[in-house]
Design a protein around this motif. Structure first.
Motif, PDB file in Angstrom:
ATOM      1  N   ALA A  63      28.735  34.310  38.323  1.00 33.83           N
ATOM      2  CA  ALA A  63      27.974  35.378  38.979  1.00 33.83           C
ATOM      3  C   ALA A  63      28.546  35.666  40.367  1.00 33.83           C
ATOM      4  CB  ALA A  63      26.499  34.984  39.082  1.00 33.83           C
ATOM      5  N   PHE A  64      28.878  34.616  41.119  1.00 37.37           N
ATOM      6  CA  PHE A  64      29.424  34.806  42.464  1.00 37.37           C
ATOM      7  C   PHE A  64      30.777  35.518  42.398  1.00 37.37           C
ATOM      8  CE2 PHE A  64      31.608  33.801  46.375  1.00 37.37           C
ATOM      9  CZ  PHE A  64      30.617  33.975  47.323  1.00 37.37           C
ATOM     10  N   ILE A  65      31.621  35.114  41.459  1.00 37.46           N
ATOM     11  CA  ILE A  65      32.950  35.726  41.325  1.00 37.46           C
ATOM     12  C   ILE A  65      32.839  37.194  40.926  1.00 37.46           C
ATOM     13  CG2 ILE A  65      35.061  35.705  39.926  1.00 37.46           C
ATOM     14  CD1 ILE A  65      34.809  32.581  39.978  1.00 37.46           C
ATOM     15  N   VAL A  66      31.941  37.515  40.004  1.00 39.05           N
ATOM     16  CA  VAL A  66      31.735  38.924  39.620  1.00 39.05           C
ATOM     17  C   VAL A  66      31.271  39.725  40.845  1.00 39.05           C
ATOM     18  CG1 VAL A  66      30.320  40.500  38.235  1.00 39.05           C
ATOM     19  CG2 VAL A  66      31.327  38.470  37.175  1.00 39.05           C
ATOM     20  N   GLY A  67      30.358  39.166  41.615  1.00 43.01           N
ATOM     21  CA  GLY A  67      29.912  39.833  42.837  1.00 43.01           C
ATOM     22  C   GLY A  67      31.049  40.029  43.821  1.00 43.01           C
ATOM     23  N   ALA A  68      31.878  38.997  43.985  1.00 46.14           N
ATOM     24  CA  ALA A  68      33.016  39.098  44.907  1.00 46.14           C
ATOM     25  C   ALA A  68      33.995  40.178  44.443  1.00 46.14           C
ATOM     26  CB  ALA A  68      33.709  37.745  45.024  1.00 46.14           C
ATOM     27  N   LEU A  69      34.168  40.294  43.133  1.00 47.06           N
ATOM     28  CA  LEU A  69      35.049  41.352  42.620  1.00 47.06           C
ATOM     29  C   LEU A  69      34.475  42.737  42.917  1.00 47.06           C
ATOM     30  CD1 LEU A  69      36.139  39.773  39.213  1.00 47.06           C
ATOM     31  CD2 LEU A  69      37.553  40.097  41.258  1.00 47.06           C
ATOM     32  N   PHE A  70      33.169  42.889  42.771  1.00 44.35           N
ATOM     33  CA  PHE A  70      32.532  44.167  43.097  1.00 44.35           C
ATOM     34  C   PHE A  70      32.632  44.473  44.591  1.00 44.35           C
ATOM     35  CE2 PHE A  70      29.668  43.760  39.199  1.00 44.35           C
ATOM     36  CZ  PHE A  70      30.399  44.687  38.481  1.00 44.35           C
ATOM     37  N   SER A  71      32.644  43.432  45.402  1.00 45.67           N
ATOM     38  CA  SER A  71      32.699  43.651  46.847  1.00 45.67           C
ATOM     39  C   SER A  71      33.997  44.323  47.266  1.00 45.67           C
ATOM     40  CB  SER A  71      32.525  42.332  47.604  1.00 45.67           C
ATOM     41  OG  SER A  71      33.704  41.544  47.545  1.00 45.67           O
ATOM     42  N   ILE A  72      35.030  44.205  46.459  1.00 48.77           N
ATOM     43  CA  ILE A  72      36.316  44.826  46.799  1.00 48.77           C
ATOM     44  C   ILE A  72      36.143  46.332  46.995  1.00 48.77           C
ATOM     45  CG2 ILE A  72      38.639  45.346  45.921  1.00 48.77           C
ATOM     46  CD1 ILE A  72      38.516  42.552  44.529  1.00 48.77           C
ATOM     47  N   VAL A  73      35.340  46.948  46.156  1.00 46.74           N
ATOM     48  CA  VAL A  73      35.106  48.394  46.275  1.00 46.74           C
ATOM     49  C   VAL A  73      34.411  48.694  47.600  1.00 46.74           C
ATOM     50  CG1 VAL A  73      33.951  50.379  45.247  1.00 46.74           C
ATOM     51  CG2 VAL A  73      34.966  48.647  43.778  1.00 46.74           C
ATOM     52  N   PHE A 127      20.838  37.422  41.589  1.00 47.91           N
ATOM     53  CA  PHE A 127      20.764  37.154  43.022  1.00 47.91           C
ATOM     54  C   PHE A 127      22.105  36.630  43.525  1.00 47.91           C
ATOM     55  CE2 PHE A 127      20.335  34.131  46.456  1.00 47.91           C
ATOM     56  CZ  PHE A 127      19.789  34.941  47.429  1.00 47.91           C
ATOM     57  N   ILE A 128      22.671  35.676  42.799  1.00 48.15           N
ATOM     58  CA  ILE A 128      23.963  35.113  43.206  1.00 48.15           C
ATOM     59  C   ILE A 128      25.046  36.186  43.154  1.00 48.15           C
ATOM     60  CG2 ILE A 128      25.762  33.441  42.591  1.00 48.15           C
ATOM     61  CD1 ILE A 128      23.476  31.569  41.697  1.00 48.15           C
ATOM     62  N   LEU A 129      25.002  37.053  42.141  1.00 48.10           N
ATOM     63  CA  LEU A 129      25.955  38.152  42.053  1.00 48.10           C
ATOM     64  C   LEU A 129      25.836  39.050  43.293  1.00 48.10           C
ATOM     65  CD1 LEU A 129      26.933  40.194  39.005  1.00 48.10           C
ATOM     66  CD2 LEU A 129      26.209  41.427  41.017  1.00 48.10           C
ATOM     67  N   ALA A 130      24.611  39.393  43.675  1.00 41.45           N
ATOM     68  CA  ALA A 130      24.407  40.242  44.854  1.00 41.45           C
ATOM     69  C   ALA A 130      24.890  39.547  46.126  1.00 41.45           C
ATOM     70  CB  ALA A 130      22.927  40.617  44.979  1.00 41.45           C
ATOM     71  N   PHE A 131      24.612  38.262  46.230  1.00 44.86           N
ATOM     72  CA  PHE A 131      25.074  37.516  47.409  1.00 44.86           C
ATOM     73  C   PHE A 131      26.595  37.428  47.408  1.00 44.86           C
ATOM     74  CE2 PHE A 131      25.922  33.769  50.014  1.00 44.86           C
ATOM     75  CZ  PHE A 131      25.175  34.077  51.138  1.00 44.86           C
ATOM     76  N   GLY A 132      27.180  37.243  46.228  1.00 39.36           N
ATOM     77  CA  GLY A 132      28.633  37.205  46.106  1.00 39.36           C
ATOM     78  C   GLY A 132      29.282  38.526  46.463  1.00 39.36           C
ATOM     79  N   MET A 133      28.545  39.597  46.340  1.00 40.53           N
ATOM     80  CA  MET A 133      29.040  40.910  46.724  1.00 40.53           C
ATOM     81  C   MET A 133      28.848  41.121  48.233  1.00 40.53           C
ATOM     82  SD  MET A 133      28.220  44.521  44.812  1.00 40.53           S
ATOM     83  CE  MET A 133      26.471  44.352  44.978  1.00 40.53           C
TER      84      MET A 133
END
Length: 160
Positions: A63-73, A127-133
């Protein structure tokens, strides 16, 4: 019915986030405004003290990694500009579309994964995805802000 209500709430939250972001662009940026959201959001990790929200470490990392990938945008579309010797977050025309796109993706993902994962675990993962983003995006904004700040505030001259 629950899915419809959750979707309506998510859309309303996205619209509020877009309005807040557009208003924020009208005021000078500060380190406090950049760094406090991840700090405040981190309190949400307290949900994992409750057994119903427990998830595996591998699910949390995914979840964190998926969020971090979305953060690139978000990182690519966040820029600062100097106006009247103050630093402002430059408005991005793409930001509302990015947020809405992420929302649509989240809704689809929730509908698909919701059939296989209990809602409590899924809530924790989102939640973790959002935090990862949010965390990489805000750290990137911090670095960009400090670079721009150096151009606005000249370094002190040594006294001899």
């Amino acid at each position: 019915m629950e899915v419809v209500i959750a979707t309506i709430v998510a859309v309303c939250m996205a619209l509020i986030a877009i309005m807040i972001r557009l208003k924020a662009a009208a005021k000078p940026a500060s380190l406090k405004k950049i760094l406090l959201p991840p700090l405040f959001m981190s309190t949400g990790f307290l949900m994992f003290t409750q057994p119903m929200f427990h998830i595996s470490l591998s699910n949390a990392l995914e979840a964190f990694i998926v969020g971090a990938l979305f953060s690139i945008v978000l990182i690519k579309t966040s820029r600062f500009e100097v106006r009247d010797e103050k630093i402002y977050l430059k408005r991005s025309r793409a930001f509302p579309f990015i947020l809405l796109g992420l929302l649509v993706f989240r809704i689809i993902l929730k509908l698909v994964l919701g059939q296989y994962i209990e809602w409590e675990a899924l809530s924790g993962m989102f939640f973790i995805l959002a935090f990862g983003m949010l965390l990489p995006w805000r750290l990137s904004m911090f670095i960009k802000f400090k670079r721009v700040e150096k151009t606005v505030i000249p370094p002190p001259t040594p006294v001899s």
